[in-house]
Design an enzyme around this catalytic site. Structure first.
Site, PDB file in Angstrom:
ATOM      1  CD  GLU A 143      -2.779  -1.388   2.380  1.00 14.98           C
ATOM      2  OE1 GLU A 143      -2.772  -0.516   3.255  1.00 14.98           O
ATOM      3  OE2 GLU A 143      -3.448  -2.438   2.478  1.00 14.98           O
ATOM      4  CD  GLU A 149      -4.649  -7.702   1.917  1.00 15.16           C
ATOM      5  OE1 GLU A 149      -5.538  -6.979   2.421  1.00 15.16           O
ATOM      6  OE2 GLU A 149      -3.435  -7.450   2.016  1.00 15.16           O
TER       7      GLU A 149
HETATM    8  O1  G3I Z   1      -3.141  -6.714  18.872  1.00 18.45           O
HETATM    9  C1  G3I Z   1      -4.165  -5.924  19.488  1.00 18.45           C
HETATM   10  C2  G3I Z   1      -4.590  -6.522  20.753  1.00 18.45           C
HETATM   11  O2  G3I Z   1      -3.520  -6.525  21.649  1.00 18.45           O
HETATM   12  C3  G3I Z   1      -5.775  -5.752  21.301  1.00 18.45           C
HETATM   13  O3  G3I Z   1      -6.274  -6.377  22.429  1.00 18.45           O
HETATM   14  C4  G3I Z   1      -6.890  -5.664  20.251  1.00 18.45           C
HETATM   15  C5  G3I Z   1      -8.054  -4.803  20.736  1.00 18.45           C
HETATM   16  O4  G3I Z   1      -8.755  -4.249  19.664  1.00 18.45           O
HETATM   17  O5  G3I Z   1      -6.365  -5.071  19.104  1.00 18.45           O
HETATM   18  C6  G3I Z   1      -5.330  -5.850  18.544  1.00 18.45           C
HETATM   19  O6  G3I Z   1      -4.886  -5.289  17.355  1.00 18.45           O
HETATM   20  C7  G3I Z   1      -5.769  -5.368  16.272  1.00 18.45           C
HETATM   21  C8  G3I Z   1      -5.112  -6.215  15.185  1.00 18.45           C
HETATM   22  O7  G3I Z   1      -5.892  -6.184  14.028  1.00 18.45           O
HETATM   23  C9  G3I Z   1      -4.913  -7.664  15.597  1.00 18.45           C
HETATM   24  O8  G3I Z   1      -6.142  -8.242  15.872  1.00 18.45           O
HETATM   25  C10 G3I Z   1      -6.024  -3.964  15.776  1.00 18.45           C
HETATM   26  O9  G3I Z   1      -6.779  -3.273  16.728  1.00 18.45           O
HETATM   27  C11 G3I Z   1      -6.762  -4.007  14.463  1.00 18.45           C
HETATM   28  O10 G3I Z   1      -6.826  -2.680  13.937  1.00 18.45           O
HETATM   29  C12 G3I Z   1      -6.014  -4.887  13.498  1.00 18.45           C
HETATM   30  O11 G3I Z   1      -6.729  -4.907  12.295  1.00 18.45           O
HETATM   31  C13 G3I Z   1      -6.049  -5.468  11.188  1.00 18.45           C
HETATM   32  C14 G3I Z   1      -5.804  -4.389  10.146  1.00 18.45           C
HETATM   33  O12 G3I Z   1      -5.188  -4.977   9.015  1.00 18.45           O
HETATM   34  C15 G3I Z   1      -4.965  -3.288  10.767  1.00 18.45           C
HETATM   35  O13 G3I Z   1      -3.994  -2.799  10.061  1.00 18.45           O
HETATM   36  C16 G3I Z   1      -6.929  -6.550  10.602  1.00 18.45           C
HETATM   37  O14 G3I Z   1      -7.035  -7.621  11.541  1.00 18.45           O
HETATM   38  C17 G3I Z   1      -6.331  -7.066   9.309  1.00 18.45           C
HETATM   39  O15 G3I Z   1      -7.253  -7.911   8.659  1.00 18.45           O
HETATM   40  C18 G3I Z   1      -6.028  -5.900   8.379  1.00 18.45           C
HETATM   41  O16 G3I Z   1      -5.416  -6.415   7.227  1.00 18.45           O
HETATM   42  C19 G3I Z   1      -5.116  -5.473   6.201  1.00 18.45           C
HETATM   43  C20 G3I Z   1      -3.909  -5.979   5.472  1.00 18.45           C
HETATM   44  O17 G3I Z   1      -2.871  -6.217   6.360  1.00 18.45           O
HETATM   45  C21 G3I Z   1      -3.482  -4.996   4.392  1.00 18.45           C
HETATM   46  N1  G3I Z   1      -4.580  -4.682   3.491  1.00 18.45           N
HETATM   47  C22 G3I Z   1      -5.802  -4.279   4.125  1.00 18.45           C
HETATM   48  C23 G3I Z   1      -6.238  -5.307   5.162  1.00 18.45           C
HETATM   49  C24 G3I Z   1      -7.547  -4.960   5.748  1.00 18.45           C
HETATM   50  O18 G3I Z   1      -7.410  -3.760   6.477  1.00 18.45           O
END
Ligand code: G3I
Length: 383
Positions: A160, A265
């Site tokens: 990205e 994805e």
């Molecule tokens: O790790 C913390 C955890 O410690 C905490 O308790 C919890 C509470 O909300 O949050 C956890 O982190 C989360 C993480 O996922 C792991 O579950 C973040 O809040 C959450 O924002 C994060 O979201 C991920 C997102 O990328 C963030 O960048 C999604 O799971 C994941 O599917 C998404 O994937 C991205 C690809 O990497 C790139 N392309 C877009 C795609 C969708 O956004």
């Protein structure tokens, strides 16, 4: 090379066993090929895995993933804030488990991702001087890519880096390292991981302006004599609005650069959202009207989802000589990030397996393209 890999990953039983969560009764679909079996001569079929799934703590996924998928991408655990939480400390625990999981189940692992502006650890976001940032950039890529060289199949080296208009996205990488950071990331990855495929990955790059930006980026890497093996079109699309024409043009134009094309994805949004893509910083306030299917998906929507997936896979099959992998962003609906983005706490239905890990009508359509009738009907009966 691709043929060898496909033969290797397809050496599994053909029968499918699903667990029905309500009864824990096994439903066997003998004779019906799984996704990876059905598509074994076409392209790899992958899924993103969360940490529960990587650690095989999710029993339904532990059964289903090795049956259905020949490739996997860690959804979060190889991102910088998790794998490199402090300047001098790396946490390889879950990434090592991912590699072991792939080895155990003959699943090819795509590393995600070396360089991304999001989910960067705080210390990296706060680096002020250019030399220190360069050191972080070099160390991060070199340490992680070399550790998994020969163990991991591929890397999303840069994720990205582009805006919707095809210009470079404003990020700490652009700010500290300039336009060339993408080429430099690939140069470092090539050196550290000579036996690993190297990809650029982004969303909406099937759209003409952003696609043009990606083509410029890829040509620049190639002109510098640096290796890039493929491009990942993420594929976060919307119900009844799949941009088939743009996707087809993109497959043609990207593959004309001499690289492979992947859909990395894939999911289809069935809920209301006024913008396309996957910019995680975009958020919308929660509102019951935006969450209409809490108690289940209406048949008409379920059918449209199935038709959309069928159209997409028809197109992927048309270009199976150019498309090497199709990865879903999550195993089953309950795992999807779209339950929490851009509106928190929604009940979404973007994948091929439902919340009980049972195949949905969309699954049968996708399988049906590879069975005799070509309509999915013949795949319906065994389940
Ligand atoms: O790790 C913390 C955890 O410690 C905490 O308790 C919890 C509470 O909300 O949050 C956890 O982190 C989360 C993480 O996922 C792991 O579950 C973040 O809040 C959450 O924002 C994060 O979201 C991920 C997102 O990328 C963030 O960048 C999604 O799971 C994941 O599917 C998404 O994937 C991205 C690809 O990497 C790139 N392309 C877009 C795609 C969708 O956004």
């Amino acid at each position: 090379m691709k043929i060898n890999i496909l033969i290797c990953v397809s050496a599994v039983a053909i029968s499918v066993t699903f667990i029905s969560c309500s009864s824990s009764k096994k439903i066997t679909a003998s004779g019906t090929p799984t996704l990876k079996e059905a598509y074994k001569n076409d392209f790899l079929i992958g899924s993103a895995l969360n940490s529960q799934q990587i650690e095989e703590k999710d029993s339904s996924a532990a059964r289903l993933v090795p049956e259905q998928f020949s490739a996997a991408t860690p959804e979060n655990i190889m991102k910088a804030e998790i794998i490199h939480p402090q300047w001098a400390n790396y946490n390889f625990d879950l990434a090592d488990k991912m590699i072991a999981y792939g080895k155990k189940h003959n699943i090819l692992i795509n590393g995600h991702t070396l360089i991304w502006h999001s989910q960067l650890p705080a210390y990296a976001r706060n680096i002020k001087d250019v030399d220190s940032f360069k050191t972080f950039f070099n160390n991060h890529i070199t340490t992680i890519a070399s550790r998994y060289n020969g163990k991991i199949y591929s890397w999303d080296v840069v994720n990205e880096a582009l805006n919707e208009d095809g210009t470079m996205r404003k990020s700490i990488f652009l700010d500290k390292l300039g336009d060339d950071f993408v080429t430099e990331a690939f140069r470092l990855a090539q050196k550290a991981a000579p036996d690993t495929k190297l990809y650029y990955n982004d969303y909406n790059i099937e759209q003409p302006k952003k696609r043009a930006g990606a083509i410029t980026l890829i040509k620049k890497i190639q002109a510098a004599g640096v290796r890039i093996d493929g491009v990942g079109i993420q594929g976060h699309w919307h119900l009844n609005k799949i941009p088939l024409k743009e996707i087809e043009e993109s497959i043609q134009e990207f593959s004309a650069l001499g690289i492979k094309v992947m859909f990395t994805e894939l999911d289809i949004e069935v809920l209301k959202r006024d913008f396309q893509g996957a910019d995680v910083s975009q958020r919308v306030a929660s509102n019951p009207e935006l969450n209409p299917y809490v108690n289940g998906l209406p048949d008409s929507v379920q059918q449209q989802l199935a038709n959309d997936y069928e159209s997409l896979f028809k197109l992927f099959l048309k270009y199976k000589d150019k498309v090497t992998r199709v990865t879903f962003w999550g195993v089953a609906d309950g795992n999807s990030w779209l339950n929490g983005w851009p509106v928190r706490g929604r009940t979404n239905y973007p994948l091929l397996f439902d919340r009980q890990y049972k195949p949905k009508p969309a699954y049968y359509k996708v399988i049906g393209l590879k069975t005799n009738s070509g309509s999915g009907e013949s795949a319906k009966k065994p389940f």
